[in-house]
Design a protein around this motif. Structure first.
Motif, mmCIF file in Angstrom:
data_model
loop_
_atom_site.group_PDB
_atom_site.id
_atom_site.type_symbol
_atom_site.label_atom_id
_atom_site.label_comp_id
_atom_site.label_asym_id
_atom_site.label_seq_id
_atom_site.Cartn_x
_atom_site.Cartn_y
_atom_site.Cartn_z
ATOM 1 N N ALA A 113 56.172 -54.194 -17.889
ATOM 2 C CA ALA A 113 56.987 -53.677 -16.787
ATOM 3 C C ALA A 113 58.035 -52.688 -17.300
ATOM 4 N N LEU A 114 58.556 -52.933 -18.504
ATOM 5 C CA LEU A 114 59.518 -51.994 -19.100
ATOM 6 C C LEU A 114 58.861 -50.645 -19.345
ATOM 7 N N ALA A 115 57.614 -50.652 -19.757
ATOM 8 C CA ALA A 115 56.897 -49.391 -19.968
ATOM 9 C C ALA A 115 56.795 -48.616 -18.661
ATOM 10 N N ASP A 116 56.503 -49.324 -17.570
ATOM 11 C CA ASP A 116 56.468 -48.656 -16.262
ATOM 12 C C ASP A 116 57.830 -48.063 -15.917
ATOM 13 N N ALA A 117 58.892 -48.813 -16.188
ATOM 14 C CA ALA A 117 60.244 -48.334 -15.902
ATOM 15 C C ALA A 117 60.573 -47.095 -16.741
ATOM 16 N N MET A 118 60.176 -47.112 -18.000
ATOM 17 C CA MET A 118 60.451 -45.955 -18.864
ATOM 18 C C MET A 118 59.698 -44.723 -18.389
ATOM 19 N N TRP A 119 58.474 -44.922 -17.918
ATOM 20 C CA TRP A 119 57.732 -43.794 -17.364
ATOM 21 C C TRP A 119 58.441 -43.241 -16.133
ATOM 22 N N SER A 120 59.028 -44.120 -15.320
ATOM 23 C CA SER A 120 59.730 -43.626 -14.127
ATOM 24 C C SER A 120 60.933 -42.774 -14.516
ATOM 25 N N VAL A 121 61.571 -43.096 -15.628
ATOM 26 C CA VAL A 121 62.682 -42.270 -16.120
ATOM 27 C C VAL A 121 62.152 -40.920 -16.600
ATOM 28 N N ALA A 122 61.065 -40.953 -17.355
ATOM 29 C CA ALA A 122 60.505 -39.706 -17.894
ATOM 30 C C ALA A 122 60.086 -38.753 -16.784
ATOM 31 N N LEU A 123 59.626 -39.301 -15.667
ATOM 32 C CA LEU A 123 59.151 -38.453 -14.569
ATOM 33 C C LEU A 123 60.196 -38.246 -13.479
ATOM 34 N N ALA A 124 61.393 -38.796 -13.650
ATOM 35 C CA ALA A 124 62.438 -38.698 -12.626
ATOM 36 C C ALA A 124 62.845 -37.259 -12.340
ATOM 37 N N ASP A 125 62.720 -36.383 -13.335
ATOM 38 C CA ASP A 125 63.094 -34.983 -13.128
ATOM 39 C C ASP A 125 61.954 -34.167 -12.530
ATOM 40 N N GLY A 126 60.827 -34.827 -12.235
ATOM 41 C CA GLY A 126 59.706 -34.154 -11.594
ATOM 42 C C GLY A 126 58.806 -33.370 -12.535
ATOM 43 N N GLU A 127 59.043 -33.496 -13.837
ATOM 44 C CA GLU A 127 58.257 -32.731 -14.807
ATOM 45 C C GLU A 127 57.702 -33.642 -15.891
ATOM 46 N N ARG A 128 56.477 -33.322 -16.325
ATOM 47 C CA ARG A 128 55.924 -33.993 -17.506
ATOM 48 C C ARG A 128 56.345 -33.187 -18.720
ATOM 49 N N ASP A 129 56.734 -33.893 -19.762
ATOM 50 C CA ASP A 129 57.195 -33.230 -20.976
ATOM 51 C C ASP A 129 56.545 -33.909 -22.179
ATOM 52 N N GLY A 130 55.996 -33.106 -23.065
ATOM 53 C CA GLY A 130 55.324 -33.632 -24.249
ATOM 54 C C GLY A 130 56.239 -34.439 -25.144
ATOM 55 N N ASP A 131 57.492 -34.006 -25.291
ATOM 56 C CA ASP A 131 58.427 -34.758 -26.131
ATOM 57 C C ASP A 131 58.740 -36.124 -25.530
ATOM 58 N N GLU A 132 58.915 -36.168 -24.212
ATOM 59 C CA GLU A 132 59.166 -37.449 -23.565
ATOM 60 C C GLU A 132 57.949 -38.363 -23.689
ATOM 61 N N GLU A 133 56.768 -37.789 -23.513
ATOM 62 C CA GLU A 133 55.555 -38.606 -23.620
ATOM 63 C C GLU A 133 55.363 -39.128 -25.048
ATOM 64 N N ALA A 134 55.691 -38.313 -26.039
ATOM 65 C CA ALA A 134 55.594 -38.765 -27.427
ATOM 66 C C ALA A 134 56.602 -39.889 -27.691
ATOM 67 N N GLN A 135 57.817 -39.743 -27.155
ATOM 68 C CA GLN A 135 58.836 -40.789 -27.308
ATOM 69 C C GLN A 135 58.374 -42.076 -26.624
ATOM 70 N N LEU A 136 57.783 -41.935 -25.452
ATOM 71 C CA LEU A 136 57.273 -43.105 -24.735
ATOM 72 C C LEU A 136 56.185 -43.819 -25.534
ATOM 73 N N LEU A 137 55.272 -43.066 -26.090
ATOM 74 C CA LEU A 137 54.198 -43.669 -26.881
ATOM 75 C C LEU A 137 54.769 -44.423 -28.075
#
Length: 145
Positions: free
Chosen positions: A97-121
């Motif tokens: 569930a925390l992973a889902d929450a972190m994804w919601s933060v990464a996408l909160a600005d409406g954009e996908r970003d490679g750096d955010e996705e790498a940090q998430l992984l």
């Protein structure tokens, strides 16, 4: 000469709190939001909502917790140390569930970003999530977008 004109103030840095599950989660959420070097109000708001919901906090208390997490994120250990705290204190299902929450933060600005996705992984891996659960969290977030 310049010392007399511009004396250096001795800084008495406040001791940072010892990370616990609340602070570790908040610091990781902040770390995700900062990964693209663009910390937006939408991300801050999403972090506050997650902290308020997860820990049953009033909005002001969630904002105070986030502020502490921001300071901790800047000066504290790396992702593996925060993730270990969560692995020790939070069940596997809750870490998913925390992973889902972190994804919601990464996408909160409406954009996908490679750096955010790498940090998430990196965070999801450090949390001990399986590849299938990592992929599911990503897909859930993208479907919700």
């Amino acid at each position: 000469m310049f010392e007399k004109l511009f004396p250096r103030k001795s800084r008495d840095p406040q001791a940072l709190p010892q990370p616990n599950a609340q602070l570790a989660l908040g610091a990781l959420l902040v770390r995700v939001a900062l990964a693209d070097r663009n910390y937006q109000a939408s991300e801050v708001g999403q972090i506050d909502r997650i902290l308020a919901t997860t820990f049953d906090l009033k909005p002001l208390d969630a904002a105070k917790l986030r502020a502490n997490c921001e300071a901790l994120e800047r000066h504290a250990p790396g992702t593996p140390e925060f993730a270990q705290i969560l692995r020790d204190e939070v069940s596997y299902e809750d870490r998913k569930a925390l992973a889902d929450a972190m994804w919601s933060v990464a996408l909160a600005d409406g954009e996908r970003d490679g750096d955010e996705e790498a940090q998430l992984l990196e965070i999801e891996t450090a949390l001990g999530l399986s590849d299938a659960d990592i992929a599911a969290a990503r897909q859930n977030a993208l479907d919700a977008k």
